[in-house]
Design an enzyme around this catalytic site. Structure first.
Site, PDB file in Angstrom:
ATOM      1  CE  LYS A  37      -3.263  -2.204   3.166  1.00  0.00           C
ATOM      2  NZ  LYS A  37      -3.779  -2.107   4.565  1.00  0.00           N
ATOM      3  N   GLY A  38       2.139   1.114   0.286  1.00  0.00           N
ATOM      4  CA  GLY A  38       2.990   2.275   0.525  1.00  0.00           C
ATOM      5  C   GLY A  38       3.114   3.232  -0.636  1.00  0.00           C
ATOM      6  CD  GLU A  92       8.775  -1.362  -3.762  1.00  0.00           C
ATOM      7  OE1 GLU A  92       8.204  -0.674  -2.893  1.00  0.00           O
ATOM      8  OE2 GLU A  92       9.054  -2.559  -3.624  1.00  0.00           O
ATOM      9  CG  ASP A  96      15.287  -2.058   4.275  1.00  0.00           C
ATOM     10  OD1 ASP A  96      16.513  -1.906   4.261  1.00  0.00           O
ATOM     11  OD2 ASP A  96      14.669  -2.371   5.303  1.00  0.00           O
ATOM     12  CG  PHE A 145      10.893   1.698  10.378  1.00  0.00           C
ATOM     13  CD1 PHE A 145      10.839   0.585   9.549  1.00  0.00           C
ATOM     14  CD2 PHE A 145       9.702   2.292  10.777  1.00  0.00           C
ATOM     15  CE1 PHE A 145       9.620   0.074   9.125  1.00  0.00           C
ATOM     16  CE2 PHE A 145       8.480   1.784  10.359  1.00  0.00           C
ATOM     17  CZ  PHE A 145       8.442   0.675   9.528  1.00  0.00           C
ATOM     18  CB  VAL A 146      11.374   6.663   6.998  1.00  0.00           C
ATOM     19  CG1 VAL A 146      12.794   7.117   7.288  1.00  0.00           C
ATOM     20  CG2 VAL A 146      11.332   5.808   5.734  1.00  0.00           C
ATOM     21  CG  ASP A 152       2.385   0.807   7.391  1.00  0.00           C
ATOM     22  OD1 ASP A 152       3.321   0.532   6.606  1.00  0.00           O
ATOM     23  OD2 ASP A 152       1.787  -0.061   8.046  1.00  0.00           O
ATOM     24  NE  ARG A 158      -0.757   2.244   5.034  1.00  0.00           N
ATOM     25  CZ  ARG A 158       0.193   1.387   4.677  1.00  0.00           C
ATOM     26  NH1 ARG A 158       1.223   1.826   3.983  1.00  0.00           N
ATOM     27  NH2 ARG A 158       0.142   0.127   5.024  1.00  0.00           N
TER      28      ARG A 158
HETATM   29  P1  5GP Z   1      12.710  -4.601   1.007  1.00  0.00           P
HETATM   30  O1  5GP Z   1      13.487  -4.856   2.240  1.00  0.00           O
HETATM   31  O2  5GP Z   1      12.180  -5.863   0.428  1.00  0.00           O
HETATM   32  O3  5GP Z   1      13.492  -3.773   0.003  1.00  0.00           O
HETATM   33  O4  5GP Z   1      11.476  -3.707   1.425  1.00  0.00           O
HETATM   34  C1  5GP Z   1      10.246  -4.302   1.678  1.00  0.00           C
HETATM   35  C2  5GP Z   1       9.180  -3.336   2.041  1.00  0.00           C
HETATM   36  O5  5GP Z   1       9.394  -2.987   3.373  1.00  0.00           O
HETATM   37  C3  5GP Z   1       9.062  -2.012   1.315  1.00  0.00           C
HETATM   38  O6  5GP Z   1       8.351  -2.076   0.104  1.00  0.00           O
HETATM   39  C4  5GP Z   1       8.287  -1.206   2.339  1.00  0.00           C
HETATM   40  O7  5GP Z   1       6.921  -1.480   2.217  1.00  0.00           O
HETATM   41  C5  5GP Z   1       8.829  -1.765   3.629  1.00  0.00           C
HETATM   42  N1  5GP Z   1       9.860  -0.905   4.214  1.00  0.00           N
HETATM   43  C6  5GP Z   1      11.195  -0.944   4.059  1.00  0.00           C
HETATM   44  N2  5GP Z   1      11.813   0.020   4.771  1.00  0.00           N
HETATM   45  C7  5GP Z   1      10.804   0.690   5.392  1.00  0.00           C
HETATM   46  C8  5GP Z   1      10.778   1.826   6.265  1.00  0.00           C
HETATM   47  O8  5GP Z   1      11.780   2.446   6.641  1.00  0.00           O
HETATM   48  N3  5GP Z   1       9.540   2.235   6.666  1.00  0.00           N
HETATM   49  C9  5GP Z   1       8.379   1.606   6.302  1.00  0.00           C
HETATM   50  N4  5GP Z   1       7.239   2.097   6.779  1.00  0.00           N
HETATM   51  N5  5GP Z   1       8.382   0.553   5.475  1.00  0.00           N
HETATM   52  C10 5GP Z   1       9.576   0.101   5.026  1.00  0.00           C
END
Ligand code: 5GP
Length: 171
Positions: A37-38, A92, A96, A145-146, A152, A158
């Site tokens: 949903k982000g 996206e 992360d 973490f943001v 969210d 959000r």
């Molecule tokens: P990945 O680690 O697979 O690149 O990220 C997976 C998902 O984790 C992202 O699409 C996002 O939804 C969530 N995510 C990663 N870092 C953060 C963060 O700092 N804050 C939030 N709210 N979600 C995050």
């Protein structure tokens, strides 16, 4: 909570990304694939900065649940996305570890699009565990973490118009 990116900084970046996409996808009628949903706030703003015709579709992945550590993609829905013979751009909110993006790229490539690129607003660079290329890149941010601008923490925050770093007091 500490503001990392202001509303104005984000708006300016989204304008730049929109201008790049508009130039690169003239006459290509691309499909923007938002990752729910982000992505919703970013995608809604980005669409209105893109001056060439384009379509949108959505996928949904989840890996975090209520926690803050990525364990990879645990669940994915592709809905009715069909990009065979189309130019597509994954949109996206944040990358992360890159695991989500790696997984999505693999799944969507199987549909044999004409091209598949990635547009991410926020990138945590040191943390990439999957070999992903981010073609349209907003901000490189630290590994904190943001929340906000669609992102969210357990479904909260959000709606914030800026991006902020949370601390334990915000729980
Ligand atoms: P990945 O680690 O697979 O690149 O990220 C997976 C998902 O984790 C992202 O699409 C996002 O939804 C969530 N995510 C990663 N870092 C953060 C963060 O700092 N804050 C939030 N709210 N979600 C995050």
């Amino acid at each position: 909570m500490k503001i990392l990116l202001t509303e104005e900084q984000i708006a300016e970046k989204v304008r730049t990304l929109g201008a790049q996409l508009s130039a690169d996808y003239r006459d290509k009628n691309p499909v923007l694939i938002g990752c729910l949903k982000g992505c919703v706030v970013f995608l809604a703003d980005l669409m209105r900065e893109i001056t060439v015709p384009h379509a949108i579709d959505f996928v949904r992945t989840s890996s975090y649940g209520k926690g803050r550590v990525s364990t990879g993609v645990e669940e994915a829905e592709i809905f009715d996305v069909n990009i065979r013979g189309r130019h597509a751009v994954i949109v996206e909110d944040i990358v992360d570890t890159g695991l989500t993006l790696g997984y999505l790229t693999e799944v969507l490539t199987k549909q044999e699009p004409l091209s598949l690129k990635v547009c991410a607003l926020l990138v945590k660079p040191g943390a990439h565990r999957a070999p992903v290329t981010i073609d349209y890149r907003g901000f490189d941010i630290p590994a904190d973490f943001v929340v906000g601008y669609g992102l969210d923490w357990g479904e909260r925050y959000r709606d914030l118009p800026y991006v902020a770093v949370v601390d334990e007091q915000d729980a």
